[in-house]
Design a protein around this motif. Structure first.
Motif, mmCIF file in Angstrom:
data_model
loop_
_atom_site.group_PDB
_atom_site.id
_atom_site.type_symbol
_atom_site.label_atom_id
_atom_site.label_comp_id
_atom_site.label_asym_id
_atom_site.label_seq_id
_atom_site.Cartn_x
_atom_site.Cartn_y
_atom_site.Cartn_z
ATOM 1 N N THR A 48 44.500 25.677 42.511
ATOM 2 C CA THR A 48 45.539 26.785 42.385
ATOM 3 C C THR A 48 45.395 27.781 41.244
ATOM 4 O O THR A 48 46.245 28.614 41.011
ATOM 5 N N ALA A 107 44.289 28.981 38.335
ATOM 6 C CA ALA A 107 43.895 30.557 37.502
ATOM 7 C C ALA A 107 43.773 30.399 36.599
ATOM 8 O O ALA A 107 42.195 30.185 35.890
ATOM 9 N N ASN A 161 39.566 30.134 35.072
ATOM 10 C CA ASN A 161 39.078 31.495 33.285
ATOM 11 C C ASN A 161 38.992 30.389 32.614
ATOM 12 O O ASN A 161 37.701 31.145 32.150
ATOM 13 N N SER A 209 39.208 32.996 40.472
ATOM 14 C CA SER A 209 40.292 33.172 39.294
ATOM 15 C C SER A 209 41.014 34.204 39.954
ATOM 16 O O SER A 209 42.144 34.368 39.839
ATOM 17 N N LEU A 242 42.921 34.581 43.662
ATOM 18 C CA LEU A 242 44.049 33.961 43.159
ATOM 19 C C LEU A 242 45.071 35.042 42.693
ATOM 20 O O LEU A 242 46.464 34.606 42.674
ATOM 21 N N GLY A 251 45.718 38.558 35.752
ATOM 22 C CA GLY A 251 44.040 37.838 36.153
ATOM 23 C C GLY A 251 43.135 38.928 34.869
ATOM 24 O O GLY A 251 42.046 38.811 35.214
#
Length: 202
Positions: A94, A96, A100, A122, A125, A132
């Motif tokens: 989890t 992210a 990335n 990513s 999430l 993000g």
């Protein structure tokens, strides 16, 4: 936290060459050599040390591995950045940022489908509006590099709504437009990118 997009240590769409036409072509993506004078620790030893130091706390170990992976990415050692980020994802699927960071490394290594998958994971999430954004930039890079221009353009337009003056996004939009044969719009976006960030795209 922080910017974890494809512009970690390498500007725009290309590695090292900041000229818009070179970035538009994705110049330098295959050229991957550690920076001169880079003396980093053995990544396998780092993994062992971190896992042992954070025994029982996979999330903290993953976060530390992400920091170390970024160090490798910053000296253009994308192979080892990928290795460390992969271990971080294994420990905390989890995370992210780990996904990335691995997408950024894989973009630089030309592992474009994997980069697109990681950036999409990513984004699932953490939305671009909530932190993000760098993953959206990673996905734009991967999609353009795979010549999936309609999808790249859609992502670039989404990113532009979030950060209108981001030069990387404008370059990504230009590259997608060029790929779609929309030359006049491409030139306009290149000019906007140069005006938005002249030190990088001018």
């Amino acid at each position: 936290g922080g910017d974890m997009g494809p512009n970690v240590a390498a500007p725009g769409l290309g590695e090292g060459d900041t000229r818009p036409h070179a970035q538009l072509a994705g110049a330098g993506l295959a050229a991957e050599a550690p920076a001169a004078g880079a003396a980093l620790r053995d990544p396998q030893a780092l993994i062992r040390e971190i896992q042992s130091g954070y025994a029982g706390d996979a999330r903290k170990a993953a976060a530390r591995l992400v920091r170390e992976a970024r160090t490798f990415l910053n000296v253009r050692d994308s192979e080892n950045a990928d290795l460390l980020a992969t271990r971080a994802v294994e420990l905390d699927p989890t995370n992210a940022e780990a996904l990335n960071l691995r997408a950024s490394a894989r973009n630089r290594l030309g592992r474009l489908e994997l980069a697109e998958q990681d950036s999409s994971r990513s984004l699932a999430l953490v939305s671009p509006e909530r932190g993000g954004f760098p993953a959206l930039k990673s996905r734009i890079w991967a999609l353009n590099s795979m010549r999936r221009f309609p999808e790249a353009l859609q992502d670039a337009l989404h990113a532009k709504r979030i950060k209108p003056g981001d030069g990387f996004v404008l370059m990504g939009e230009a590259r997608a437009l060029g790929g779609l044969g929309r030359r006049e719009e491409m030139i306009a976006r290149l000019r906007e990118a140069a005006a938005a960030q002249p030190e990088r795209y001018g």
